[in-house]
Design a protein around this motif. Structure first.
Motif, PDB file in Angstrom:
ATOM      1  N   LEU A 191      -7.573   7.642 -12.561  1.00 22.85           N
ATOM      2  CA  LEU A 191      -8.364   6.942 -12.720  1.00 22.85           C
ATOM      3  C   LEU A 191      -7.612   5.304 -12.197  1.00 22.85           C
ATOM      4  O   LEU A 191      -8.329   4.126 -11.590  1.00 22.85           O
ATOM      5  CB  LEU A 191      -8.646   6.019 -14.136  1.00 22.85           C
ATOM      6  N   LEU A 192      -6.423   5.214 -12.779  1.00 19.93           N
ATOM      7  CA  LEU A 192      -5.632   4.504 -12.603  1.00 19.93           C
ATOM      8  C   LEU A 192      -4.695   3.958 -11.038  1.00 19.93           C
ATOM      9  O   LEU A 192      -5.096   2.724 -10.418  1.00 19.93           O
ATOM     10  CB  LEU A 192      -3.530   4.485 -13.684  1.00 19.93           C
ATOM     11  N   LEU A 193      -4.916   4.816 -10.498  1.00 19.39           N
ATOM     12  CA  LEU A 193      -4.552   5.122  -9.166  1.00 19.39           C
ATOM     13  C   LEU A 193      -5.466   4.361  -7.832  1.00 19.39           C
ATOM     14  O   LEU A 193      -5.145   4.203  -7.084  1.00 19.39           O
ATOM     15  CB  LEU A 193      -3.819   6.509  -8.307  1.00 19.39           C
ATOM     16  N   ARG A 194      -7.100   5.176  -7.917  1.00 18.45           N
ATOM     17  CA  ARG A 194      -8.343   4.755  -7.810  1.00 18.45           C
ATOM     18  C   ARG A 194      -8.297   3.398  -8.155  1.00 18.45           C
ATOM     19  O   ARG A 194      -8.967   2.629  -7.075  1.00 18.45           O
ATOM     20  CB  ARG A 194      -9.044   5.462  -8.011  1.00 18.45           C
ATOM     21  N   ARG A 195      -8.059   2.746  -8.757  1.00 17.07           N
ATOM     22  CA  ARG A 195      -8.186   1.100  -9.113  1.00 17.07           C
ATOM     23  C   ARG A 195      -7.520   0.205  -8.582  1.00 17.07           C
ATOM     24  O   ARG A 195      -7.715  -0.374  -7.711  1.00 17.07           O
ATOM     25  CB  ARG A 195      -8.116   1.517 -10.479  1.00 17.07           C
ATOM     26  N   TYR A 196      -5.948   1.594  -8.603  1.00 15.20           N
ATOM     27  CA  TYR A 196      -5.222   0.043  -8.093  1.00 15.20           C
ATOM     28  C   TYR A 196      -5.336   0.052  -6.404  1.00 15.20           C
ATOM     29  O   TYR A 196      -5.171  -0.433  -5.233  1.00 15.20           O
ATOM     30  CB  TYR A 196      -3.439   1.019  -8.234  1.00 15.20           C
ATOM     31  N   ILE A 251       3.337   4.954 -13.467  1.00 13.06           N
ATOM     32  CA  ILE A 251       3.832   4.772 -12.795  1.00 13.06           C
ATOM     33  C   ILE A 251       2.728   3.806 -12.068  1.00 13.06           C
ATOM     34  O   ILE A 251       2.692   2.028 -11.640  1.00 13.06           O
ATOM     35  CB  ILE A 251       4.142   5.315 -10.900  1.00 13.06           C
ATOM     36  N   GLY A 252       0.657   4.170 -12.328  1.00  6.44           N
ATOM     37  CA  GLY A 252      -0.846   3.607 -12.432  1.00  6.44           C
ATOM     38  C   GLY A 252      -0.120   2.125 -13.119  1.00  6.44           C
ATOM     39  O   GLY A 252      -0.846   1.234 -12.469  1.00  6.44           O
ATOM     40  N   LEU A 288       1.320  -0.858   0.149  1.00  3.93           N
ATOM     41  CA  LEU A 288       0.252   0.089   0.012  1.00  3.93           C
ATOM     42  C   LEU A 288       0.396   1.199   0.055  1.00  3.93           C
ATOM     43  O   LEU A 288       1.054   2.218  -0.393  1.00  3.93           O
ATOM     44  CB  LEU A 288      -1.374  -0.389   1.364  1.00  3.93           C
ATOM     45  N   ARG A 289       2.323   1.683   0.880  1.00  2.00           N
ATOM     46  CA  ARG A 289       3.010   2.308   0.652  1.00  2.00           C
ATOM     47  C   ARG A 289       3.736   2.784  -0.349  1.00  2.00           C
ATOM     48  O   ARG A 289       3.853   3.600  -0.416  1.00  2.00           O
ATOM     49  CB  ARG A 289       3.830   2.595   1.365  1.00  2.00           C
ATOM     50  N   ILE A 290       4.013   2.070  -1.274  1.00  2.00           N
ATOM     51  CA  ILE A 290       5.245   1.506  -2.179  1.00  2.00           C
ATOM     52  C   ILE A 290       4.470   2.864  -3.216  1.00  2.00           C
ATOM     53  O   ILE A 290       4.748   3.297  -3.971  1.00  2.00           O
ATOM     54  CB  ILE A 290       4.767   0.080  -2.991  1.00  2.00           C
ATOM     55  N   LYS A 291       2.605   2.858  -3.834  1.00  2.00           N
ATOM     56  CA  LYS A 291       2.231   3.667  -4.650  1.00  2.00           C
ATOM     57  C   LYS A 291       2.617   5.278  -3.943  1.00  2.00           C
ATOM     58  O   LYS A 291       3.237   5.982  -4.782  1.00  2.00           O
ATOM     59  CB  LYS A 291       1.073   4.032  -4.355  1.00  2.00           C
ATOM     60  N   ASN A 292       2.407   5.663  -3.173  1.00  2.00           N
ATOM     61  CA  ASN A 292       2.956   7.289  -2.262  1.00  2.00           C
ATOM     62  C   ASN A 292       4.246   7.150  -2.370  1.00  2.00           C
ATOM     63  O   ASN A 292       4.897   8.673  -2.784  1.00  2.00           O
ATOM     64  CB  ASN A 292       2.271   6.956  -0.690  1.00  2.00           C
ATOM     65  N   THR A 293       5.165   6.819  -2.256  1.00  2.00           N
ATOM     66  CA  THR A 293       6.784   6.616  -2.525  1.00  2.00           C
ATOM     67  C   THR A 293       7.288   7.021  -3.649  1.00  2.00           C
ATOM     68  O   THR A 293       7.571   7.415  -4.467  1.00  2.00           O
ATOM     69  CB  THR A 293       7.250   5.693  -2.228  1.00  2.00           C
ATOM     70  N   ALA A 294       6.387   6.214  -5.238  1.00  2.00           N
ATOM     71  CA  ALA A 294       6.794   6.173  -6.111  1.00  2.00           C
ATOM     72  C   ALA A 294       6.439   7.405  -6.501  1.00  2.00           C
ATOM     73  O   ALA A 294       7.058   8.164  -7.288  1.00  2.00           O
ATOM     74  CB  ALA A 294       6.381   5.127  -7.078  1.00  2.00           C
ATOM     75  N   LEU A 295       4.900   7.682  -6.595  1.00  2.00           N
ATOM     76  CA  LEU A 295       4.596   8.968  -6.075  1.00  2.00           C
ATOM     77  C   LEU A 295       5.600  10.688  -5.954  1.00  2.00           C
ATOM     78  O   LEU A 295       5.945  11.253  -6.611  1.00  2.00           O
ATOM     79  CB  LEU A 295       3.309   9.560  -6.212  1.00  2.00           C
ATOM     80  N   ALA A 296       5.993  10.029  -4.384  1.00  2.00           N
ATOM     81  CA  ALA A 296       6.866  11.245  -4.126  1.00  2.00           C
ATOM     82  C   ALA A 296       8.210  11.007  -5.175  1.00  2.00           C
ATOM     83  O   ALA A 296       8.657  12.266  -5.096  1.00  2.00           O
ATOM     84  CB  ALA A 296       6.981  10.619  -2.687  1.00  2.00           C
ATOM     85  N   SER A 340      -7.278  -4.561 -17.118  1.00  2.00           N
ATOM     86  CA  SER A 340      -7.895  -2.800 -16.365  1.00  2.00           C
ATOM     87  C   SER A 340      -7.139  -1.324 -17.065  1.00  2.00           C
ATOM     88  O   SER A 340      -7.678  -0.560 -17.252  1.00  2.00           O
ATOM     89  CB  SER A 340      -7.811  -2.967 -14.593  1.00  2.00           C
ATOM     90  N   GLY A 341      -5.388  -1.173 -16.858  1.00  2.00           N
ATOM     91  CA  GLY A 341      -4.596  -1.323 -17.359  1.00  2.00           C
ATOM     92  C   GLY A 341      -5.167  -0.127 -18.782  1.00  2.00           C
ATOM     93  O   GLY A 341      -4.552   0.777 -18.665  1.00  2.00           O
ATOM     94  N   PHE A 342      -4.968  -1.262 -19.605  1.00  2.00           N
ATOM     95  CA  PHE A 342      -5.499  -1.339 -21.029  1.00  2.00           C
ATOM     96  C   PHE A 342      -6.688  -0.680 -21.367  1.00  2.00           C
ATOM     97  O   PHE A 342      -7.204   0.560 -21.740  1.00  2.00           O
ATOM     98  CB  PHE A 342      -5.391  -2.541 -21.887  1.00  2.00           C
ATOM     99  N   ARG A 343      -8.024  -1.281 -20.476  1.00  2.00           N
ATOM    100  CA  ARG A 343      -9.068  -0.620 -20.171  1.00  2.00           C
ATOM    101  C   ARG A 343      -9.268   1.213 -19.950  1.00  2.00           C
ATOM    102  O   ARG A 343      -9.709   2.254 -20.464  1.00  2.00           O
ATOM    103  CB  ARG A 343     -10.192  -1.180 -19.591  1.00  2.00           C
ATOM    104  N   ILE A 344      -8.606   0.947 -18.676  1.00  2.00           N
ATOM    105  CA  ILE A 344      -8.680   2.830 -18.276  1.00  2.00           C
ATOM    106  C   ILE A 344      -7.837   3.356 -19.179  1.00  2.00           C
ATOM    107  O   ILE A 344      -7.871   4.734 -19.456  1.00  2.00           O
ATOM    108  CB  ILE A 344      -7.799   3.059 -16.866  1.00  2.00           C
TER     109      ILE A 344
END
Length: 475
Positions: A453-458, A395-396, A329-337, A408-412
């Motif tokens: 949309l990608l980050l919300r889905r993740y 990243i998403g 769960l933390r990896i998303k925030n780390t990558a975005l930071a 899901s990544g492709f559809r989004i």
């Protein structure tokens, strides 16, 4: 931010950077490889540059989609190796052997997919070359492009083999040789280009096709170098199996099922930017020149996103294989930071030194380039913001790939690029009469929508998985 959270963020950032930095530098070195080819073709003249550029665009489109087919190999190997490490710590010898067998099977399957994609892509490249004359291209350009494609086509197979072995080494968290080999390939490519174009050192004088031959040879040498490096590595060597006849068919099918949406996503994104280039060209040569310059800047900075995305994706696969959903769960925030920090530095450079940033593309003191420079300077303010969302959406895609959710990544991305971004670019560019500025504002809108949309889905998918782990079954 509380001190504990800051300490955790810094620790996670260092762990992410250990894998991401070699990947980012490798991506930038690959950009230098393509740039060298372009410079060498430009020395031959406008007709050769046009024909060679067309051929390289076709090669890169097929190469990018082929890379997409084998990208999931890294995630699968990261998860399998993490399970094997966990079993080793638990002293479960049978599970350790099973983990090694799983990695070996994934390597064979990945190389099999790369082989099939390389052969199919090479044939398709030659067929497209034969059809160029039907697409309204100049006859002289078509003839030159066909000879270039003939020289490039054999290089696609070792290029994709290299990518499959690359995914293996990165999935095992041993990417260091990648950077050394890629940097060496830039120098070798430049020397071979010059020698084969001009016939120096006893080599034949091939002109434009010499660039294609050099590129194919460099892909083959890079593949051999990476293979030998991995084979000498005590951790990688025993797992690197080239016996494709023993490839496990279910594993091959699994990789194809995961890889096809990734390849389609890459192709869709490339098409999105290609269409906007055509739109910019409708506003004149100065607009197209400005668009091309800032697009190259975006493409270069995008390599940071690729490295961060891939590293984050592999870390997700690893953490989930070890059952550490809270860390994932933390990896998303780390990558975005990390992405945000890099984009702030780049944005400050755009604002404070626009002339320096644009100097590789224009003579900023020439009246002939004045209109394009003025427009490009305005566009820098847009891409300063756009590049964060471009990085965030990539990243998403990587985060979802870490969940094995490539569909899901492709559809989004289809929604973000084509249902939001393309109409916005058309409306702002044409209906609102903002021209090239409007096109880039449309691109910004599409990439921002895609990222959200990608980050919300993740986040939703991972929280659902986390909640399921916390639920205690009723007695």
């Amino acid at each position: 931010m509380p001190a504990m959270q800051l300490t955790t963020l810094l620790r996670d950032s260092r762990a992410l950077a250990a894998l991401a930095v070699p990947l980012i530098l490798t991506q930038l070195a690959q950009v230098a490889l393509t740039t060298t080819d372009t410079v060498m073709m430009g020395l031959l003249g406008t007709a050769d540059l046009a024909a060679g550029g067309l051929a390289i665009v076709l090669f890169n489109q097929l190469r990018t989609m082929g890379v997409g087919l084998v990208t999931s190999v890294g995630n699968q190997i990261a998860a399998a190796s993490a399970r094997a490490e966990g079993a080793q710590k638990a002293e479960a010898a049978a599970d350790v052997r099973q983990g090694g067998d799983e990695v070996r099977a994934l390597v064979r399957a990945g190389l099999t997919v790369a082989t099939l994609a390389g052969i199919a892509g090479a044939v398709l490249m030659l067929l497209i070359g034969r059809a160029l004359g039907l697409l309204g291209q100049d006859a002289g350009v078509v003839q030159r492009a066909q000879t270039m494609l003939l020289a490039l086509a054999p290089g696609l197979l070792p290029c994709l083999w290299f990518q499959a072995i690359r995914q293996f080494t990165v999935g095992m968290r041993r990417p260091q040789a990648l950077l050394r080999i890629t940097l060496a390939s830039v120098a070798v490519n430049a020397g071979l280009n010059w020698a084969l174009i001009h016939g120096t050192g006893g080599l034949p004088r091939l002109g434009l096709p010499g660039v294609g031959v050099a590129t194919s040879v460099v892909h083959l040498l890079s593949c051999l170098a990476l293979y030998l490096s991995a084979k000498r590595d005590p951790a990688l060597g025993p797992l690197l199996s080239l016996n494709l006849l023993k490839a496990d068919r279910p594993t091959v099918r699994r990789l194809v099922r995961l890889g096809v949406p990734i390849a389609a996503t890459y192709g869709s994104e490339a098409g999105f930017f290609s269409v906007t280039a055509l739109m910019a060209g409708s506003f004149g040569s100065a607009a197209l020149a400005a668009h091309t310059a800032v697009n190259q800047l975006v493409y270069t900075v995008f390599q940071v996103a690729v490295g961060l995305s891939h590293a984050a994706s592999l870390n997700i696969s690893r953490e989930l294989a070890l059952g550490r959903t809270d860390t994932a769960l933390r990896i998303k925030n780390t990558a975005l930071a990390c992405a945000g920090a890099v984009m702030v530095v780049v944005g400050l450079l755009y604002v404070t030194l626009p002339g320096l940033v644009l100097s590789p593309f224009f003579d900023t003191d020439s009246p002939a380039d004045a209109e394009a420079v003025t427009l490009a300077t305005r566009l820098l303010l847009v891409i300063m913001v756009l590049q964060f969302f471009d990085c965030a959406q990539n990243i998403g895609i990587g985060l979802l790939r870490g969940l094995d959710d490539t569909k899901s990544g492709f559809r989004i991305t289809l929604i973000g690029y084509w249902a939001v971004g393309f109409p916005a670019a058309w409306l702002l560019g044409y209906a609102a009469a903002l021209h090239t500025l409007g096109i880039w504002l449309g691109l910004l809108t599409g990439l921002a929508a895609t990222a959200v949309l990608l980050l919300r889905r993740y986040s939703a998918s991972l929280r659902a998985r986390f909640a399921a782990q916390q639920t205690v079954p009723a007695a």
